[in-house]
Scaffold this active site. Structure first.
Site, PDB file in Angstrom:
ATOM      1  N   GLY A   1     -12.290 -44.203-106.226  1.00 24.94           N
ATOM      2  CA  GLY A   1     -12.690 -45.276-105.329  1.00 24.94           C
ATOM      3  C   GLY A   1     -14.021 -45.862-105.757  1.00 24.94           C
ATOM      4  O   GLY A   1     -15.003 -45.143-105.947  1.00 24.94           O
ATOM      5  N   GLY A   2     -14.023 -47.163-105.954  1.00 24.49           N
ATOM      6  CA  GLY A   2     -15.238 -47.846-106.389  1.00 24.49           C
ATOM      7  C   GLY A   2     -15.683 -48.895-105.403  1.00 24.49           C
ATOM      8  O   GLY A   2     -16.095 -49.986-105.771  1.00 24.49           O
TER       9      GLY A   2
ATOM     10  N   ARG B   1     -18.362 -53.115 -79.750  1.00 19.26           N
ATOM     11  CA  ARG B   1     -17.050 -53.670 -80.094  1.00 19.26           C
ATOM     12  C   ARG B   1     -15.917 -53.255 -79.182  1.00 19.26           C
ATOM     13  O   ARG B   1     -15.078 -54.068 -78.824  1.00 19.26           O
ATOM     14  CB  ARG B   1     -16.700 -53.205 -81.503  1.00 19.26           C
ATOM     15  CG  ARG B   1     -17.669 -53.771 -82.443  1.00 19.26           C
ATOM     16  CD  ARG B   1     -17.284 -53.513 -83.835  1.00 19.26           C
ATOM     17  NE  ARG B   1     -18.178 -54.374 -84.606  1.00 19.26           N
ATOM     18  CZ  ARG B   1     -18.337 -54.288 -85.895  1.00 19.26           C
ATOM     19  NH1 ARG B   1     -17.667 -53.401 -86.576  1.00 19.26           N
ATOM     20  NH2 ARG B   1     -19.145 -55.103 -86.498  1.00 19.26           N
TER      21      ARG B   1
ATOM     22  N   HIS C   1      -9.677 -52.688 -87.450  1.00 17.18           N
ATOM     23  CA  HIS C   1     -10.795 -53.040 -88.318  1.00 17.18           C
ATOM     24  C   HIS C   1     -11.417 -51.884 -89.090  1.00 17.18           C
ATOM     25  O   HIS C   1     -11.871 -52.050 -90.216  1.00 17.18           O
ATOM     26  CB  HIS C   1     -11.856 -53.687 -87.429  1.00 17.18           C
ATOM     27  CG  HIS C   1     -13.069 -54.164 -88.148  1.00 17.18           C
ATOM     28  ND1 HIS C   1     -13.014 -55.059 -89.192  1.00 17.18           N
ATOM     29  CD2 HIS C   1     -14.383 -53.886 -87.969  1.00 17.18           C
ATOM     30  CE1 HIS C   1     -14.246 -55.303 -89.631  1.00 17.18           C
ATOM     31  NE2 HIS C   1     -15.083 -54.600 -88.914  1.00 17.18           N
TER      32      HIS C   1
ATOM     33  N   ARG D   1     -17.872 -47.069 -84.104  1.00 22.32           N
ATOM     34  CA  ARG D   1     -18.921 -47.397 -85.065  1.00 22.32           C
ATOM     35  C   ARG D   1     -19.677 -48.634 -84.617  1.00 22.32           C
ATOM     36  O   ARG D   1     -19.071 -49.616 -84.207  1.00 22.32           O
ATOM     37  CB  ARG D   1     -18.304 -47.672 -86.434  1.00 22.32           C
ATOM     38  CG  ARG D   1     -19.258 -48.346 -87.401  1.00 22.32           C
ATOM     39  CD  ARG D   1     -18.597 -48.625 -88.727  1.00 22.32           C
ATOM     40  NE  ARG D   1     -17.685 -49.740 -88.682  1.00 22.32           N
ATOM     41  CZ  ARG D   1     -18.006 -50.989 -89.052  1.00 22.32           C
ATOM     42  NH1 ARG D   1     -19.212 -51.268 -89.467  1.00 22.32           N
ATOM     43  NH2 ARG D   1     -17.119 -51.949 -88.997  1.00 22.32           N
TER      44      ARG D   1
ATOM     45  N   LEU E   1     -21.746 -50.002 -93.811  1.00 25.97           N
ATOM     46  CA  LEU E   1     -22.272 -50.208 -95.161  1.00 25.97           C
ATOM     47  C   LEU E   1     -23.346 -49.156 -95.407  1.00 25.97           C
ATOM     48  O   LEU E   1     -23.457 -48.589 -96.500  1.00 25.97           O
ATOM     49  CB  LEU E   1     -22.854 -51.619 -95.292  1.00 25.97           C
ATOM     50  CG  LEU E   1     -21.843 -52.751 -95.115  1.00 25.97           C
ATOM     51  CD1 LEU E   1     -22.513 -54.113 -95.272  1.00 25.97           C
ATOM     52  CD2 LEU E   1     -20.708 -52.620 -96.118  1.00 25.97           C
TER      53      LEU E   1
HETATM   54  C1  LIG Z   1     -13.681 -57.752 -92.803  1.00 28.92           C
HETATM   55  C2  LIG Z   1     -14.652 -56.602 -92.702  1.00 28.92           C
HETATM   56  C3  LIG Z   1     -16.006 -56.842 -92.494  1.00 28.92           C
HETATM   57  C4  LIG Z   1     -16.916 -55.785 -92.427  1.00 28.92           C
HETATM   58  N1  LIG Z   1     -18.242 -56.055 -92.203  1.00 28.92           N
HETATM   59  C5  LIG Z   1     -19.118 -55.025 -92.152  1.00 28.92           C
HETATM   60  C6  LIG Z   1     -20.514 -55.268 -91.954  1.00 28.92           C
HETATM   61  O1  LIG Z   1     -20.951 -56.406 -91.819  1.00 28.92           O
HETATM   62  N2  LIG Z   1     -21.345 -54.211 -91.917  1.00 28.92           N
HETATM   63  C7  LIG Z   1     -20.903 -52.930 -92.078  1.00 28.92           C
HETATM   64  O2  LIG Z   1     -21.726 -52.025 -92.061  1.00 28.92           O
HETATM   65  N3  LIG Z   1     -19.591 -52.678 -92.296  1.00 28.92           N
HETATM   66  C8  LIG Z   1     -18.691 -53.688 -92.326  1.00 28.92           C
HETATM   67  N4  LIG Z   1     -17.361 -53.420 -92.519  1.00 28.92           N
HETATM   68  C9  LIG Z   1     -16.930 -52.066 -92.853  1.00 28.92           C
HETATM   69  C10 LIG Z   1     -17.212 -51.770 -94.314  1.00 28.92           C
HETATM   70  O3  LIG Z   1     -17.023 -52.931 -95.090  1.00 28.92           O
HETATM   71  C11 LIG Z   1     -16.325 -50.703 -94.900  1.00 28.92           C
HETATM   72  O4  LIG Z   1     -16.285 -49.630 -94.042  1.00 28.92           O
HETATM   73  C12 LIG Z   1     -16.840 -50.234 -96.236  1.00 28.92           C
HETATM   74  O5  LIG Z   1     -17.009 -51.320 -97.107  1.00 28.92           O
HETATM   75  C13 LIG Z   1     -15.944 -49.206 -96.867  1.00 28.92           C
HETATM   76  O6  LIG Z   1     -16.440 -48.893 -98.148  1.00 28.92           O
HETATM   77  P1  LIG Z   1     -15.879 -47.674 -98.988  1.00 28.92           P
HETATM   78  O7  LIG Z   1     -16.752 -47.560-100.174  1.00 28.92           O
HETATM   79  O8  LIG Z   1     -15.746 -46.480 -98.139  1.00 28.92           O
HETATM   80  O9  LIG Z   1     -14.405 -48.074 -99.405  1.00 28.92           O
HETATM   81  P2  LIG Z   1     -13.739 -49.426 -99.961  1.00 28.92           P
HETATM   82  O10 LIG Z   1     -14.696 -50.499-100.234  1.00 28.92           O
HETATM   83  O11 LIG Z   1     -12.618 -49.683 -99.048  1.00 28.92           O
HETATM   84  O12 LIG Z   1     -13.191 -48.986-101.359  1.00 28.92           O
HETATM   85  C14 LIG Z   1     -12.128 -48.091-101.509  1.00 28.92           C
HETATM   86  C15 LIG Z   1     -11.969 -47.828-102.970  1.00 28.92           C
HETATM   87  O13 LIG Z   1     -10.996 -46.825-103.154  1.00 28.92           O
HETATM   88  C16 LIG Z   1     -10.058 -47.225-104.118  1.00 28.92           C
HETATM   89  N5  LIG Z   1      -8.793 -46.583-103.803  1.00 28.92           N
HETATM   90  C17 LIG Z   1      -8.159 -46.490-102.611  1.00 28.92           C
HETATM   91  N6  LIG Z   1      -7.028 -45.800-102.742  1.00 28.92           N
HETATM   92  C18 LIG Z   1      -6.935 -45.429-104.035  1.00 28.92           C
HETATM   93  C19 LIG Z   1      -5.987 -44.685-104.799  1.00 28.92           C
HETATM   94  N7  LIG Z   1      -4.899 -44.169-104.263  1.00 28.92           N
HETATM   95  N8  LIG Z   1      -6.230 -44.536-106.121  1.00 28.92           N
HETATM   96  C20 LIG Z   1      -7.345 -45.059-106.713  1.00 28.92           C
HETATM   97  N9  LIG Z   1      -8.262 -45.750-106.020  1.00 28.92           N
HETATM   98  C21 LIG Z   1      -8.052 -45.928-104.709  1.00 28.92           C
HETATM   99  C22 LIG Z   1     -10.035 -48.718-104.053  1.00 28.92           C
HETATM  100  O14 LIG Z   1      -9.593 -49.279-105.270  1.00 28.92           O
HETATM  101  C23 LIG Z   1     -11.499 -49.019-103.793  1.00 28.92           C
HETATM  102  O15 LIG Z   1     -12.206 -49.070-104.986  1.00 28.92           O
HETATM  103  C24 LIG Z   1     -16.444 -54.471 -92.569  1.00 28.92           C
HETATM  104  C25 LIG Z   1     -15.088 -54.231 -92.760  1.00 28.92           C
HETATM  105  C26 LIG Z   1     -14.182 -55.286 -92.791  1.00 28.92           C
HETATM  106  C27 LIG Z   1     -12.736 -55.008 -92.901  1.00 28.92           C
END
Ligand SMILES: Cc1cc2nc3c(=O)[nH]c(=O)nc-3n(C[C@H](O)[C@H](O)[C@H](O)COP(=O)(O)OP(=O)(O)OC[C@H]3O[C@@H](n4cnc5c(N)ncnc54)[C@H](O)[C@@H]3O)c2cc1C
Ligand code: SF4
Ligand code: SF4
Ligand code: FES
Lengths: 661, 252
Positions: free
Chosen positions: A10-11, A298, A365, A414, A420
């Site tokens: 996951g990136g 929320r 969400h 949350r 983030l």
């Molecule tokens: C529309 C929207 C707006 C948001 N706005 C905010 C905000 O303003 N402030 C805030 O704090 N939060 C916000 N959030 C929440 C926040 O964006 C997310 O919780 C956060 O970005 C998740 O990051 P992450 O690194 O955990 O995973 P993600 O960014 O979801 O990345 C997941 C990674 O895992 C990889 N992956 C998944 N499954 C597999 C697999 N089987 N094999 C290989 N790779 C895989 C994907 O390729 C990806 O690289 C928002 C969410 C949404 C939906």
């Protein structure tokens, strides 16, 4: 001894933060992601990222208050030490991002500008236009590219994680993954595996999340023995733009900057909204929650919008549920700050939200729940012990969980702009833990493990895949997904009733049976997206079960989990004596409910048993801030809070008396 | 009423197979976009002449035109599938829609192309801020709102490839790094810390595949979905490399 290696799956923000911090320490990382990491779901985040800052400090804010808002907002369901540690680090996390070149908005003096988000009284949120997530992930992506150029990181983009490799001792030794172009499957040996695979919104069909957010990776770890915590806690965002493929988020910042939510007082008033006079508009959030107004947390905003549309029949449109979110009255300067999100509305709806109120409705969400992760409490600070071998560790040794994929930081709900933060924080914070773990390995590296372990794992996944491709049924995976999403959205989101959840659980059982007869329309061996989707569908069915069963069993209201049949009746008497009596009863029920339910739900995979999933409940560390009723806008809030304080003080005295005796 | 429209898609089973085209009849619905259409095809991959086919392979992720994954050529115009609203697309083309993969990148399958070259260019121009480390060193430099307003638009580049697709100078035979990477070099050269590596970036821009390869046709800026002022970046890159070469010539 073979070379030590870490696999990060996951990136998104979490995975990239971990990768760059590990590479900085000289540790080699294989970074595996289904999409080029720069395209991860984190780009969608619009609003911003929280921390205490110089500006809020002047108003009396501090890390403790950020911590308090977070656990109060989460209805006390999260272990407090990790949350405290995160809030303590937050200002430094933002400083680092600033140094990495994130284009945060600026004040005229050149400092970072801040805005206010829901669930707090302070302007804690730093932001970069209306694309904060994109700007943050780009900064981290750039850093990782730098390490890639230096040879410390190997990226495997368009590779799908299929499952961890766990040896006889239960130690995670690597992963199996598949090249999504060539369909080649191979193992990656690793001394530590970090899962940063994000949330699971697609279990609900359409959501605000990206196409990769199936929860597939989490389900695969779950099947391999990793526990899953608080699955039933799924946040529904109050304001999304309904679309045919996705429910696009309208960020909370629209309300943070002064956007107002309303409906015409006359049901489905067909006049042009701009011509409806203020006296004929119902600003229901402002009227019901004078203190927070449109910026209530929320879950509350969502429920109220639901209530106004469903129970009061005040939806703006006759055929479709929606309310107005209005930024037309904001000064042009303020509107400009919102350009990014307003453009999304314009682009996908065709209307200009600067001139006409937007039509919005709640959408799934965020997953507060996730894979279970550990921490070590620092008794001196109340936070975590930095570098402890336990931090972010799942119950499978060698496998760590960070980002939205973990269950640690947000409890029952949350707060906006806290995710983030938790993603980047957990990513940065897991690195010293892994450094220490690698240093402590006595028996060499995973690369020295017998090759049969890795070959066996690959063979197993090949077999599973062959079986799926060879399946001769007549069920269509896309239709099953749609039925799953519909049922989950209808019965397991905003308002939950046991009868409805049971209906969904039998639906899941039915779909599971049908899934066995699923047939692929593409049986080829090159860039087979049909296979990838159908495999993830099997995982979504399992996640759905974890979510729905967890929701069914939790007979209370907490955070986003709202069961009207188990709500404690709010005090409403006019007579002060009677009111106090009611409040006392309320507090007693509240205490009883906490004794029973202030516990994390822990799901464990038990194949073959009744329904494949077994549940237990884990005590929550609330040692720093004692739980108190979450009374945003509740009737009788003041009297409840007063009585609750008295009860706490009395209990405290009791304790002291006992110690004294 | 069963209104429908036809989508014709250029397909290719793998990089070594021939191209062919297939048409699909899609029932009309208000609010459709191109990704929904591709989802509908995936669910029922049956062509207009009633042959069962395979789902069309395509890239997608965010579905809100922010990740850059779903770029393809729709009715001859390169753009994101997720923000291509069918109502608008149908207006352009009187009821039929034609979809092709981008032509400047190797096709992996159907509409999926390999844009690795773009990411490699980002490496070449060192598109990052080289900080001392990730430990706590206080906040970053002060940045005026004016500087932020210059940097932010450049920083929104999602490596989608539209500009490169439109650029007559970019192809698999030319070493040109393309407009997106040029613009990123300018972004990092303007960053208060990033500018420390300014000369290394200018060296790349001044070298083979650099700014001299741009023919200034301005196609790129017209197709960028994020309205990135690419030609401003290109002009700046031109000026800065000239100055840089001067400085080199006179030993600074
Ligand atoms: C529309 C929207 C707006 C948001 N706005 C905010 C905000 O303003 N402030 C805030 O704090 N939060 C916000 N959030 C929440 C926040 O964006 C997310 O919780 C956060 O970005 C998740 O990051 P992450 O690194 O955990 O995973 P993600 O960014 O979801 O990345 C997941 C990674 O895992 C990889 N992956 C998944 N499954 C597999 C697999 N089987 N094999 C290989 N790779 C895989 C994907 O390729 C990806 O690289 C928002 C969410 C949404 C939906
Ligand atoms: S201006 Fe330069 S980079 Fe842009 S399209 Fe023309 S040749 Fe390509
Ligand atoms: S500059 Fe614009 S068109 Fe080019 S890759 Fe970036 S976002 Fe896409
Ligand atoms: S899917 Fe992300 S830009 Fe279209």
């Amino acid at each position: 001894m073979g070379k030590q290696n870490v696999v990060v799956v996951g990136g998104g923000l979490a995975g990239l933060a971990a990768t760059m911090r590990l590479a900085e320490a000289g540790i080699h990382v294989d970074l595996i992601s289904m999409v080029p990491v720069k395209r991860s779901h984190s780009v969608c985040a619009q609003g911003g990222i929280n921390s205490v800052n110089e500006y809020t400090r002047q108003q009396g804010d501090n890390e403790w208050l950020h911590f308090d808002d977070t656990v109060y907002g989460g209805d006390f369901l999260q272990h407090q030490p990790p949350v405290k540690e995160m809030c303590d680090w937050a200002p430094r996390v933002i400083d680092l991002l600033d140094r990495l070149g994130v284009t945060f908005n600026r004040t005229s003096e050149g400092l970072r500008d801040q805005r206010r988000f829901g669930g707090t009284m302070y302007k804690r949120t730093a932001f970069a236009g209306a694309t904060t997530g994109q700007q943050l992930i780009y900064a981290l992506d750039e850093q990782v590219r730098r390490w890639e150029a230096d040879g410390l990181v190997n990226k495997y983009e368009y590779w799908e994680f299929l499952g961890p490799i766990v040896d006889d001792q239960g130690q995670c030794r690597g992963v199996v993954a598949q090249d999504m172009f060539s369909m080649e499957m191979r193992s990656f040996a690793a001394d530590a595996v970090v899962l940063a695979t994000g949330g699971c919104g697609l279990v609900f069909g359409r959501s605000t999340m990206s196409m990769i957010c199936t929860g597939g990776a989490a389900a695969r770890a779950f099947r391999a023995g990793a526990n899953y915590g608080n699955g039933e806690f799924i946040q529904v965002h109050p304001t999304a733009i309904p679309g045919t493929d996705k429910l696009r988020l309208m960020s909370e910042s629209a309300r943070g900057e002064g956007g107002r939510v309303w409906v015409p007082k006359k049901p489905q008033d067909s006049r042009d909204p701009m011509s409806i006079p203020a006296s004929e508009r119902y600003y229901f959030l402002e009227e019901r929650y004078p203190k927070y107004g449109n910026l209530v947390p929320r879950d509350i905003a969502t429920r109220e919008i639901f209530d106004v549309c469903v129970n009061m029949n005040l939806s703006v449109e006759p055929g479709r549920l929606c309310v107005y979110l209005d930024v037309t009255e904001l000064p042009p300067d303020t509107q400009k700050k919102l350009d990014g999100i307003l453009e999304i509305y314009e682009k996908f709806q065709g209307d200009n939200p600067r001139k006409v109120p937007m039509k919005i409705f709640p959408a799934v969400h965020y997953s507060m729940g996730g894979l279970w992760a550990d921490y070590e409490r620092n008794d001196k600070t109340g936070g975590m012990v930095m570098g402890s071998l336990r931090n972010q560790l799942s119950n499978v040794p060698g496998m760590y969980i960070i980002g939205e994929a973990d269950y640690q930081y947000h409890g029952g709900n949350r707060l906006g702009a806290n995710s983030l933060l938790s993603c980047i924080f957990s990513g940065l914070f897991v690195a010293p833990t892994i450094e220490n773990q690698l240093a402590s390995l006595k028996d060499g590296s995973a690369a020295d493990a017998p090759s049969s372990l890795f070959e066996g794992a690959v063979k197993e996944h090949k077999q599973k895949t062959d079986d799926l491709v060879g399946n001769q049924g007549d069920e269509n995976p896309y239709h099953i997904h749609q039925e799953l999403g519909d049922s989950m959205t209808r019965n397991v989101t905003v308002v939950r009733r046991n009868k409805d959840i049971e209906e969904t659980l039998s639906k899941i059982a039915e779909l599971n049976a049908r899934y066995k007869n699923v047939s692929l329309s593409d049986k080829g061996n090159w860039t087979n997206q049909n296979l990838s989707f159908t495999r993830a569908l099997g995982d979504m069915l399992l996640m759905a079960k974890v979510i729905a069963q967890g929701a069914l069993q939790r007979d209370e209201c907490r955070g986003v989990h709202y069961k009207p049949d188990f709500q404690i009746t709010a005090p409403d008497a006019d007579n002060p004596k009677e009111l106090r009596k009611q409040a006392t009863t309320w507090c007693q029920s509240f205490k009883k409910k906490n004794d029973q339910w202030l516990k994390s739900t822990i799901a464990k995979y038990k194949p073959g048993g009744s329904g494949d999933v077994e549940f237990s409940y884990e005590d929550v560390d609330t040692s720093l801030i004692p739980p108190r009723p979450r009374t945003y806008g509740l009737k009788g809030a003041e009297i409840i809070e007063e009585v609750w304080r008295e009860m706490l003080a009395a209990a405290d005295n009791d304790k002291k008396a006992k110690v004294g005796a | 009423m069963s209104k429908s429209f036809t989508v014709t898609i250029q397909r290719q089973d793998d990089p070594h197979s021939p191209k062919y085209s297939e048409s699909f009849e899609i029932p009309y619905e208000p609010g459709l976009n191109m990704t929904t259409v591709l989802q509908r095809i995936a669910a029922t991959p049956v062509t207009s002449d009633n042959k069962s086919s395979t789902p069309v392979a395509y890239d997608s992720c965010c579905l809100e035109e922010i990740c850059g994954a779903c770029t393809m050529v729709i009715n001859g115009r390169v753009r994101q599938a997720c923000s291509a609203l069918i109502d608008n697309v149908l207006e352009e083309s009187a009821g039929a829609i034609d979809v092709k993969p981008m032509s400047k990148f190797p096709v992996v399958r159907d509409l999926v192309v390999n844009r690795k070259a773009m990411f490699e260019s980002l490496k070449r121009v060192k598109a990052w801020v080289k900080v001392d480390g990730y430990h706590d060193l206080g906040s970053g430099p002060r940045v005026s709102p004016h500087e932020q307003e210059d940097a932010y638009p450049l920083s929104k580049c999602m490596t989608c490839g539209c500009c490169v697709e439109a650029c007559p100078q970019f192809n698999d035979k030319s070493p040109f790094i393309g407009p997106a990477a040029v613009s990123q070099a300018i972004l990092f050269n303007a960053n208060p810390t990033g500018k420390i590596d300014r000369d290394e970036r200018l060296e790349v821009l001044a070298g083979p595949g650099g700014i001299a390869d741009c023919g200034n046709s301005q196609n790129c800026v017209k197709v960028c979905p994020k309205d990135i002022p690419l030609t401003d970046s290109i002009a700046k890159a031109g000026r800065d490399t000239t100055l840089y070469k001067f400085r080199q010539f006179f030993g600074r």
